[in-house]
Design an enzyme around this catalytic site. Structure first.
Site, PDB file in Angstrom:
ATOM      1  N   ARG B  17       0.832  -1.200   0.000  1.00  0.00           N
ATOM      2  CA  ARG B  17       0.000   0.000   0.000  1.00  0.00           C
ATOM      3  C   ARG B  17       0.877   1.266   0.000  1.00  0.00           C
ATOM      4  O   ARG B  17       1.053   1.904  -1.027  1.00  0.00           O
ATOM      5  CB  ARG B  17      -0.949  -0.017   1.218  1.00  0.00           C
ATOM      6  N   HIS B 211       8.772   7.292   8.712  1.00  0.00           N
ATOM      7  CA  HIS B 211       9.492   7.368   7.442  1.00  0.00           C
ATOM      8  C   HIS B 211      10.951   7.688   7.747  1.00  0.00           C
ATOM      9  O   HIS B 211      11.266   8.292   8.771  1.00  0.00           O
ATOM     10  CB  HIS B 211       8.872   8.445   6.549  1.00  0.00           C
ATOM     11  N   CYS B 242       8.259  10.433  -0.039  1.00  0.00           N
ATOM     12  CA  CYS B 242       7.581  11.684   0.202  1.00  0.00           C
ATOM     13  C   CYS B 242       7.721  12.552  -1.030  1.00  0.00           C
ATOM     14  O   CYS B 242       8.835  12.866  -1.439  1.00  0.00           O
ATOM     15  CB  CYS B 242       8.233  12.351   1.400  1.00  0.00           C
TER      16      CYS B 242
END
Lengths: 313, 313
Positions: B17, B211, B242
């Site tokens: 995902r 992250h 990102c």
């Protein structure tokens, strides 16, 4: 858990030495000097500026003498040279290096592969260097390479690392570096070994040298800092690397480390913005992208403009 | 310092995902299913397998229905779906997702940019989804995105994050994820916020989503684990990223995290060797190198052959 983050973390910049040493593209002496001079303005108190090794062994650093003679000496900055043997020490003293850093691996196999001699032969050579340096104004540091693991032997006995530290200190070598040469350390192991070693020498005599080969470099720094360590090697842009793990990261990245410290409130005295600007010049210097992430992502405070469409929501 | 590393760390794999959602190269439905099925054999108990979003908003995941219908359901594995709205929830229930993960940003600006609505509108929509899901066999989780910082607004007030957690729980949403959407968290902040949130819900209801944009992902995991968190999102190969930091890393890398746990003795139940083999298939799947480092460096125990010349030293 309440931890103390008020103690200064000292970053020793090692890009000019450990960073450049494996670069296949030749970096001109003038460019090396310009890089070191620029680093000298960023707030570092220690820079490993070069090496006095055989030009055959490490051709990328064959100009150590010219580099040390060419750099501007900024007051308050200690310029360190890596030394493989007595001949290198003589050259380093002649070029007025402030500190000589010797290196031996905890692993016999790695020392043979890297220094082409046994650990016993390395230690005997260190004795000669200690005698040579005595009476000069230079200080001495010695590194235990592969202190947290060896790419040939695997695990390294912690008692062996501690006994090498003791041997170094008994020879009169004040500074000690524990190096995770190929990025095998983990934070639990780091905390344990740092606690043991800090039972034997003061924090300002100990440097930790981590590689980010398996992504744990900064986690290891924090574990070592929590255990009382205060001095760390790092390379601008995360330059450097391990010939046994092509494509993997090299040294921990200086600007990523300084960003961590800034965000956590740990003082370093280093100007992150200057560092990022300097790091962004590295790809042109070495001819490839570098692993450091701050130069790509920017600081947290470098906020992005809000997209136009947001204004109508 | 003596810390407890005996508690299991649960890794929720999110590459299918959060990893694939920003990939520009289309990944075939059959390849997505094969990836998820392979992940199901690695020891994970939770896999975020896809998303039920508008095909216009995230074209890379437009086949969520087919993916959820095509995968083999391994007993003991919870297959999670990301849901933006009630329509997505209906599709996810129809495709038999085990858990629905809703998302809203703590930052108004980021929620408007990402979800194209205000936080108030997002929360109202969550109410509809909660009613829809009630009575089904699916469980609910809700994510607080930008919980540790926003690329537009900068710092995020911790009280605001905690009040969103409370609002989610009051609506009847059992699971909570705190997400560091653009890699702005630091370990000190993570420890503080996790401690606060764990005062309000049990550890098995909390997931941390980090992250590695600024290289701190694994350091943040350790800080959260030390503060009592037990469940973490991670993506195979460190996929994801990102859009505001091109070139920087994405999600923390699953195999790098599992290696950290293996080396520190933290149980995960996940087979690192299988994971590395699977990660090495990713560059061919997505058409580019991926940030994860274990697939390049190998495990610590994967020792290298000693060079020939060493044998004569």
């Amino acid at each position: 858990m309440n931890r103390d983050y008020t103690q200064r973390l000292i970053v020793q910049e090692v890009a000019p030495r450990d960073g450049l040493q494996i670069e296949p593209q030749w970096v001109d002496t003038a460019d090396k000097i310009a890089l070191i001079d620029a680093l000298s303005t960023c707030g570092f108190t220690r820079i490993e500026a070069g090496s006095f090794v055989s030009p055959k062994a490490i051709p990328a650093l064959r100009d150590g003498d010219d580099v040390f003679r060419g750099i501007g000496r900024r007051p308050g900055v200690i310029y360190v040279a890596l030394i493989p043997n007595a001949k290198g020490a003589e050259r380093a003293l002649a070029a007025h290096a402030d500190e000589l850093n010797l290196v031996m691996s905890a692993s016999q196999m790695h020392n043979r592969a890297n220094m082409r001699m046994s650990c016993e032969a390395s230690l005997a050579g260190f004795g000669d260097i200690v005698r040579l340096v005595k009476g000069s104004r230079a200080s001495l540091n010695a590194t235990v390479a592969t202190a947290f693991g060896c790419p040939f032997e695997g695990r390294i006995d912690e008692d062996r690392v501690v006994s090498i530290v003791d041997a170094y200190r008994e020879m009169g070598i004040a500074g000690i570096t524990l190096a995770d040469t190929t990025g095998m350390a983990n934070p639990r192991q780091v905390a344990r070994l740092v606690e043991r070693v800090l039972g034997r020498l003061p924090a300002d005599a100990l440097t930790l040298h981590f590689h980010n080969t398996r992504g744990l470099g900064l986690a290891n720094v924090l574990a070592a800092y929590d255990a009382g360590a205060r001095r760390f090697d790092a390379a601008l842009g995360g330059l450097g690397g391990c010939p046994f793990a092509p494509g993997a990261s090299g040294n921990i990245c200086t600007e990523d480390l300084v960003n961590l410290c800034d965000e956590m409130g740990i003082p370093t005295g280093i100007d992150l913005q200057k560092l990022i600007a300097l790091s962004r010049t590295l790809p042109a210097l070495v001819g490839h992208d570098v692993p450091g992430q701050l130069a790509k992502a920017g600081r947290n405070c470098d906020v992005h403009p809000v997209p136009e469409y947001v204004k109508s929501i």
